[in-house]
Design a protein around this motif. Structure first.
Motif, mmCIF file in Angstrom:
data_model
loop_
_atom_site.group_PDB
_atom_site.id
_atom_site.type_symbol
_atom_site.label_atom_id
_atom_site.label_comp_id
_atom_site.label_asym_id
_atom_site.label_seq_id
_atom_site.Cartn_x
_atom_site.Cartn_y
_atom_site.Cartn_z
ATOM 1 N N ARG A 160 -16.051 6.337 -10.542
ATOM 2 C CA ARG A 160 -16.455 4.950 -10.393
ATOM 3 C C ARG A 160 -16.572 4.321 -11.774
ATOM 4 O O ARG A 160 -17.279 4.849 -12.634
ATOM 5 N N VAL B 27 -8.724 3.977 -4.992
ATOM 6 C CA VAL B 27 -8.791 4.567 -3.659
ATOM 7 C C VAL B 27 -10.204 4.373 -3.120
ATOM 8 O O VAL B 27 -11.079 3.853 -3.821
ATOM 9 N N ARG B 28 -10.438 4.804 -1.896
ATOM 10 C CA ARG B 28 -11.768 4.665 -1.309
ATOM 11 C C ARG B 28 -12.773 5.480 -2.112
ATOM 12 O O ARG B 28 -12.604 6.675 -2.316
ATOM 13 N N GLY B 29 -13.808 4.812 -2.579
ATOM 14 C CA GLY B 29 -14.868 5.487 -3.318
ATOM 15 C C GLY B 29 -14.741 5.380 -4.824
ATOM 16 O O GLY B 29 -15.673 5.682 -5.535
ATOM 17 N N GLN C 61 -11.750 5.498 -8.349
ATOM 18 C CA GLN C 61 -10.412 5.505 -8.922
ATOM 19 C C GLN C 61 -10.013 6.936 -9.260
ATOM 20 O O GLN C 61 -10.849 7.753 -9.637
ATOM 21 N N LEU D 7 -4.340 10.223 0.287
ATOM 22 C CA LEU D 7 -5.157 9.047 0.033
ATOM 23 C C LEU D 7 -4.288 7.807 0.155
ATOM 24 O O LEU D 7 -3.073 7.866 -0.058
ATOM 25 N N ARG D 8 -4.905 6.692 0.455
ATOM 26 C CA ARG D 8 -4.175 5.433 0.527
ATOM 27 C C ARG D 8 -4.663 4.520 -0.582
ATOM 28 O O ARG D 8 -5.866 4.362 -0.788
ATOM 29 N N SER D 9 -3.717 3.893 -1.278
ATOM 30 C CA SER D 9 -4.053 2.981 -2.359
ATOM 31 C C SER D 9 -3.187 1.740 -2.253
ATOM 32 O O SER D 9 -1.981 1.831 -2.034
ATOM 33 N N CYS D 10 -3.808 0.595 -2.437
ATOM 34 C CA CYS D 10 -3.081 -0.670 -2.394
ATOM 35 C C CYS D 10 -3.068 -1.349 -3.756
ATOM 36 O O CYS D 10 -2.386 -2.351 -3.943
ATOM 37 N N CYS E 161 0.842 -1.193 0.000
ATOM 38 C CA CYS E 161 0.000 0.000 0.000
ATOM 39 C C CYS E 161 0.880 1.246 0.000
ATOM 40 O O CYS E 161 1.947 1.261 0.605
ATOM 41 N N HIS F 23 -17.751 10.059 -8.177
ATOM 42 C CA HIS F 23 -18.221 9.682 -6.837
ATOM 43 C C HIS F 23 -18.058 10.850 -5.872
ATOM 44 O O HIS F 23 -18.980 11.196 -5.150
#
Length: 125
Positions: free
Chosen positions: A61, A112-114, A116, A85-88, A47, A76
């Motif tokens: 989205r 990411v949360r929610g 891309q 932001l955190r991305s894995c 991550c 979104h």
């Protein structure tokens, strides 16, 4: 032909009954066994933290049948310059579809949360 269809339906129905009965019998046989997670966890060392470099960037989205977002995918929410932001996971689109975001051309997106976010609008922190 009708006999073939009926036999296929009976076979499929019997197979589905067998498959639904097996987990219940397996659970009765070994109640002390821990259940396995449904999806493997992403190792935390893969991550990354991202810092948004664009002024106002849309988190998009992808459609139901698409793996990666497109420039015309629904928005979104928005993130702003300096947000972290955190991305894995990252999508690697080879060639298409291209987008122009934050002053550069690109094809890859960070998940990411929610939704891309375009890879050209963030830097790895």
């Amino acid at each position: 032909m009708k006999r073939l269809i009926n036999s296929a339906l009976v076979t499929a129905f019997a197979g589905s009954l067998l498959l639904t009965a097996l987990p219940a019998a397996d659970a009765l046989a070994a109640p002390s066994a821990p259940s396995a997670p449904s999806a493997p966890a992403v190792p935390q060392d893969r991550c990354v933290w991202l810092t948004v470099t664009g002024k106002k960037v849309a988190v998009r989205r992808p459609g139901k049948d698409e793996f990666s977002a497109r420039p015309n995918s629904p928005v979104h929410h928005y993130v702003y310059r300096g947000d972290r932001l955190r991305s894995c996971v990252m999508t690697f689109n080879r060639g298409e579809p291209r987008y122009r975001a934050c002053g550069r051309w690109g094809t890859d997106w960070y998940i990411v949360r929610g939704g891309q976010i375009p890879a050209t609008c963030v830097k790895r922190a």
